[in-house]
Design a protein around this motif. Structure first.
Motif, mmCIF file in Angstrom:
data_model
loop_
_atom_site.group_PDB
_atom_site.id
_atom_site.type_symbol
_atom_site.label_atom_id
_atom_site.label_comp_id
_atom_site.label_asym_id
_atom_site.label_seq_id
_atom_site.Cartn_x
_atom_site.Cartn_y
_atom_site.Cartn_z
ATOM 1 N N GLN A 94 0.835 -1.216 0.000
ATOM 2 C CA GLN A 94 0.000 0.000 0.000
ATOM 3 C C GLN A 94 0.859 1.252 0.000
ATOM 4 O OE1 GLN A 94 0.578 -1.974 2.541
ATOM 5 N NE2 GLN A 94 0.147 -1.066 4.538
ATOM 6 N N GLU A 102 1.950 1.912 -3.540
ATOM 7 C CA GLU A 102 0.861 2.467 -4.346
ATOM 8 C C GLU A 102 0.633 3.950 -4.068
ATOM 9 O OE1 GLU A 102 -3.986 1.887 -4.937
ATOM 10 O OE2 GLU A 102 -2.815 0.380 -3.837
ATOM 11 N N HIS A 103 0.606 4.322 -2.781
ATOM 12 C CA HIS A 103 0.263 5.697 -2.427
ATOM 13 C C HIS A 103 1.466 6.635 -2.410
ATOM 14 C CE1 HIS A 103 -4.024 5.269 -1.274
ATOM 15 N NE2 HIS A 103 -3.684 4.017 -1.087
ATOM 16 N N ASP A 109 -5.384 1.653 3.158
ATOM 17 C CA ASP A 109 -5.416 2.775 2.226
ATOM 18 C C ASP A 109 -5.584 4.110 2.953
ATOM 19 O OD1 ASP A 109 -5.053 1.218 -0.038
ATOM 20 O OD2 ASP A 109 -7.185 0.790 -0.227
ATOM 21 N N ALA A 139 -2.108 4.879 4.373
ATOM 22 C CA ALA A 139 -1.154 5.260 3.327
ATOM 23 C C ALA A 139 -1.492 6.617 2.738
ATOM 24 C CB ALA A 139 -1.133 4.189 2.233
ATOM 25 N N ASP A 140 -2.779 6.919 2.576
ATOM 26 C CA ASP A 140 -3.182 8.214 2.034
ATOM 27 C C ASP A 140 -2.779 9.345 2.973
ATOM 28 O OD1 ASP A 140 -4.819 10.014 0.218
ATOM 29 O OD2 ASP A 140 -5.890 10.276 2.103
ATOM 30 N N ALA A 179 0.979 9.796 2.880
ATOM 31 C CA ALA A 179 1.382 10.465 1.642
ATOM 32 C C ALA A 179 1.081 11.959 1.703
ATOM 33 C CB ALA A 179 0.669 9.828 0.447
#
Length: 307
Positions: free
Chosen positions: A46, A49-50, A262, A265-266, A269
């Motif tokens: 994850q 991805e982020h 998610d 991770a968001d 980020a």
């Protein structure tokens, strides 16, 4: 996607390795991810991805983890901090962003205190800043199952001790996370030559979160039902970091990175790219952190989210 690179280093004669997913046009400094005791080099998809669109992402098998050499008994966090510094030097990075979760928070916090000038931003999640004797006794009894060769029993007891099983407190994907944690412990204990020693160290380790920190932008987060160290105690720890922010993530416990990967991770980020957290999904700011310094940190809560 850019292909990953894996390199092997050594610290005090102990081999370890790191993986880097390069970002040719980064928006921020490289992100070094330090996870729990049995979370190794391939355990953070994850984050790829982020964070991958914004920065190079580095994950590690530190000494005592995954495919690295085992840690000698009694080894402190200073050697692991030196290993992280070795990665930074090998990358040629003057500064990095550090993300530490659970067991990895004491290493990340130690690195920031040891050399704050090299840490651009610091994110700590699930901080075990206060562990009671009763907790340690219970975990020691669970580890005792290994002496009887009962890896399944140890995995079940340890997973349950690290999670909130109170049916009155909702946890997103609780059963899925519980099964995953159990399987991960069993797999590690039966396939890694030094998983037992790593697990014993993580459960018996007494991390040092004292001394405070200045000069490093920091975000601390906790699952709202964390039963390892309560969000209130983690909030108190966050208040020792000058200018820090603290938040809780709804319907999650100590394993928030599994239950709401998610969301975590968001938020990481957003923080590491200096974007405001307030527009993040379901984020609601609340009261400021109490602190002895003039500069207050802001507390935020991520309430329940569907999906």
């Amino acid at each position: 996607m850019t292909e990953e690179i894996i390199r092997t280093l050594a610290v005090d004669g102990l081999r370890y390795r790191y993986r880097v997913l390069p970002q040719p046009a980064p928006r921020t400094e490289p992100v070094v991810v330090l996870g729990g005791a049995l979370q190794g080099i391939h355990g953070w998809p994850q984050m790829d991805e982020h964070l991958g669109p914004h920065a190079s992402v580095i994950t590690l098998d530190l000494p005592g983890m995954g495919g690295a050499d085992p840690l000698p008994p009694g080894t402190g966090d200073s050697l692991l901090c030196a290993a992280v510094t070795g990665v930074m030097d090998d990358l040629g990075a003057d500064r990095v962003n550090l993300f530490g979760f659970s067991y990895g928070t004491s290493i990340a916090f130690g690195c920031a205190r040891r050399d704050p000038g090299r840490i651009a931003r610091l994110v700590l999640g699930g901080v075990p800043s206060h562990l009671g004797d009763a907790q340690r006794d219970g975990w020691s009894r669970a580890v005792g199952r290994l002496e009887a060769g009962d890896a399944e029993g140890l995995a079940a007891l340890t997973a349950e001790a690290l999670m909130c099983l109170d049916p009155e407190r909702p946890v997103h994907r609780r059963e899925l996370a519980l099964r995953y944690v159990r399987r991960s412990f069993v797999h590690a204990l039966t396939h890694s030559p030094h998983a037992e020693r790593s697990l014993r160290r993580s459960l018996e380790h007494r991390p040092d979160f004292s001394g405070g920190l200045t000069g490093v932008p920091a975000l601390v987060f906790a699952g709202e039902h964390d039963t390892v160290t309560s969000p209130e105690r983690q909030r108190a720890f966050a208040a020792t970091i000058e200018g820090s922010r603290f938040l809780t993530i709804g319907e999650s416990d100590h394993w928030v990175v599994l239950e709401r990967p998610d969301d975590v991770a968001d938020l990481v980020a957003r923080f590491l790219t200096d974007r405001p957290l307030e527009p993040a999904p379901a984020l609601r700011p609340v009261a400021p952190l109490p602190r002895p310094r003039a500069e207050a940190a802001v507390d935020a809560v991520v309430p329940r989210a569907g999906g």
